[in-house]
Scaffold this motif. Structure first.
Motif, PDB file in Angstrom:
ATOM      1  N   ARG A   1       0.802  -1.214   0.000  1.00 11.14           N
ATOM      2  CA  ARG A   1       0.000   0.000   0.000  1.00 11.14           C
ATOM      3  C   ARG A   1       0.842   1.274   0.000  1.00 11.14           C
ATOM      4  N   SER A   2       2.125   1.186   0.293  1.00 14.18           N
ATOM      5  CA  SER A   2       2.928   2.393   0.432  1.00 14.18           C
ATOM      6  C   SER A   2       4.385   2.071   0.123  1.00 14.18           C
ATOM      7  N   HIS A   3       5.202   3.124   0.157  1.00 15.64           N
ATOM      8  CA  HIS A   3       6.637   2.945  -0.056  1.00 15.64           C
ATOM      9  C   HIS A   3       7.261   2.089   1.044  1.00 15.64           C
TER      10      HIS A   3
ATOM     11  N   MET B   1      -2.451   3.833  -6.784  1.00 14.64           N
ATOM     12  CA  MET B   1      -2.376   4.414  -5.448  1.00 14.64           C
ATOM     13  C   MET B   1      -3.623   5.249  -5.179  1.00 14.64           C
TER      14      MET B   1
ATOM     15  N   GLU C   1      -4.001   8.513  -0.247  1.00 17.60           N
ATOM     16  CA  GLU C   1      -2.659   8.091   0.120  1.00 17.60           C
ATOM     17  C   GLU C   1      -1.623   8.905  -0.641  1.00 17.60           C
TER      18      GLU C   1
ATOM     19  N   TYR D   1       2.336  12.342  -0.297  1.00 18.24           N
ATOM     20  CA  TYR D   1       3.642  12.316  -0.926  1.00 18.24           C
ATOM     21  C   TYR D   1       3.869  13.511  -1.849  1.00 18.24           C
TER      22      TYR D   1
END
Length: 527
Positions: A203-205, A433, A437, A441
């Motif tokens: 779901r994310s970096h 993405m 979310e 970023y």
């Protein structure tokens, strides 16, 4: 997890906590509503000695009664006290069941006995308390009577009669609702933490870093109309998603500066991560920047490039590999003359053998000499070995990772498949993405505002330029679906300047300077 991660989790999952708190309050409210109310009535008895005027006798009698109060309190629940109460009030229950409704309390350093009666009817509770007090007084007078005869020296007097209670003591509505909300909050925290522990989806970096240290070369958001409009760059050229794909294009240009052959194998771990649409839109952005690009649909299991781009699919890669048609006749022009597409052709019974053959290697070599960039859309890594074979020929691959689609073990297995054939991961495109979310970023200075005069895509979804119903007003130049004699042949490598020999077109970089900056790690490890 770090404290900052817990705070971020609370901010991200706050609707869950609210839902659990509301659910807890509602459940306890229902329980409270259906709970039978209980009322309590209280009467008070005073214990004393009769007929004593001497001070010493009074002190001695007071000490005696204080010691006897504890014994009298225990008599309250005895059958000898409660049987007369049942008979007097005509109650339809036994002494044992009535004893559960009657309690006696003796305040410290006093000769008082409080008799508390409970019931679901307020008047009944008051009657039981008064009747029990009178019955206790009569029993004490009887058992404390001297054997020689005469009156009992101990006297119990009812000093406070029970009043009919106006409100129930149970259930406590306020306390129950507060308890329900607290239990709901604790349950919500537990469920969210357990879900985070058990949910292994990327779901994310941070999730990517747990699997691989490959650079993230772009983050592309997802919206509801993405499946209906796969050609993002053409249909919404100024949208944030289109700008994100141009950022991927810029980063890919840096990734391939140190290679002799600019062949990009695009793949993913599992189906449904958006590798084909990413490949198509990346090819379009590179062609718009001035590069001569050829897009090869090498997904011979479920080809989709020709369907998305509105091209003829019966002639393509497979017919070239088996020698039925020349490469130049199989390539089709799309959009401007910088973008050419080699569809999959007829789906063969042996895709892995064709893609791993010497003919495939020679075909990629030929395309690399005729075009600035060769983008190869392949099948996912986990179901079949096609992508691994092509990644080995091309010397690496770009992984498209669908946020919320692929799990960490699946991504790790896909990376391991590439490592097995000694094909590095050039970079990762984090696709799909969620917008909420992605907002964490980026800077929000530049945002897309639609121009009312801008031509908007209409008509049937999923169509490319040149198809009916895409643009209102004058139609753009239709793409040539087949390269004929009127289509210019690719320039020879010797006469065509290479992208490595000169600066990239200004349009390839200028549009990224105002793009919302992202927090992902990009190319510092590569350059």
């Amino acid at each position: 997890m770090e404290p900052s991660n817990y705070i971020a989790l609370l901010r991200k999952r706050w609707p869950w906590f609210v839902a659990f708190v509301v659910a807890g309050v509602m459940v306890f409210a229902v329980i409270t509503f259906f709970t039978t109310p209980i009322y309590q009535a209280r009467s008070q008895v005073f214990v004393s000695l009769r007929g004593s005027d001497n001070t010493a006798e009074l002190v001695q009698g007071g000490n005696y009664t204080a010691k006897q109060v504890a014994s009298y309190k225990e008599l309250v629940s005895s059958p000898r006290v409660l049987d007369p109460v049942i008979e007097e009030l005509g109650l339809d229950e036994s002494a044992a069941s009535l004893a559960a409704k009657v309690q006696a309390e003796a305040p410290k350093d006093t000769v008082l006995i409080n008799i508390v009666a409970s019931g679901d009817v307020p008047t009944d509770a008051a009657k039981i308390a008064d009747a029990t007090a009178l019955s206790l007084a009569g029993l004490v007078s009887e058992i404390e009577k001297p054997q020689s005869g005469g009156e009992s020296p101990v006297e119990l007097s009812v000093v406070r009669e029970a009043t009919v209670p106006s409100s129930p003591v149970l259930p406590n509505t306020r306390l129950n609702l507060l308890l329900g909300g607290l239990i709901g909050l604790v349950a919500g925290v537990g469920v969210v933490l357990l879900r985070e522990r058990l949910d292994t989806r990327i779901r994310s970096h941070e999730d990517l870093r747990m699997v691989t240290d490959a650079s993230v070369i772009g983050v592309v958001t997802f919206d509801d109309d993405a499946p209906a409009h796969p050609l993002i760059v053409e249909e919404s050229p100024q949208s944030p998603r289109a700008e994100a794909l141009r950022r991927v294009r810029t980063n890919v240009q840096f990734l391939t500066l140190d290679t002799d052959r600019r062949i990009l194998v695009m793949t993913s771990a599992i189906p449904g991560e958006g590798k084909s649409t990413t490949s198509i839109n990346l090819a379009i952005t590179m062609a718009d920047a001035g590069s001569r690009v050829v897009l090869v649909d090498a997904d011979l299991r479920r080809p989709s490039v020709s369907k998305y781009m509105g091209l003829e699919a019966s002639i393509g890669l497979t017919t070239v590999l088996i020698g039925r048609i020349d490469l130049a006749d199989a390539i089709q022009t799309w959009g401007n003359k910088n973008l050419h597409v080699l569809p999959s052709g007829v789906v063969p019974p042996n895709p892995s053998e064709l893609l791993g053959s010497t003919h495939m290697k020679e075909l990629l070599t030929q395309l690399a000499t005729e075009y600035d960039v060769v983008i190869v859309d392949t099948a996912p890594l986990l179901p079949v070995t096609d992508a691994a074979l092509l990644a080995r020929i091309a010397g690496g691959a770009v992984l498209v990772v669908g946020a919320g689609v692929v799990h960490r073990p699946q991504l790790a297995e896909a990376v391991g498949a590439l490592q097995t054939v000694e094909a590095p991961v050039h970079g990762i495109v984090l696709n799909r993405m969620p917008v909420a979310e992605r907002a964490s970023y980026k800077y929000r200075y530049y945002e897309y505002q639609p121009d009312p005069t801008e031509r908007q895509p209409v008509g049937e979804s999923g169509s490319g330029p040149g198809q009916k119903g895409i643009w209102p007003g004058p139609k753009p130049e239709l793409p040539k679906h087949r390269r004929g004699d009127d289509a210019p042949d690719p320039e020879p490598a010797a006469s065509r300047p290479s992208m490595r020999d000169h600066e990239a077109p200004a349009s390839a970089f200028s549009d990224e300077r105002t793009f919302e900056q992202s927090g992902e790690s990009t190319l510092e490890q590569k350059v």
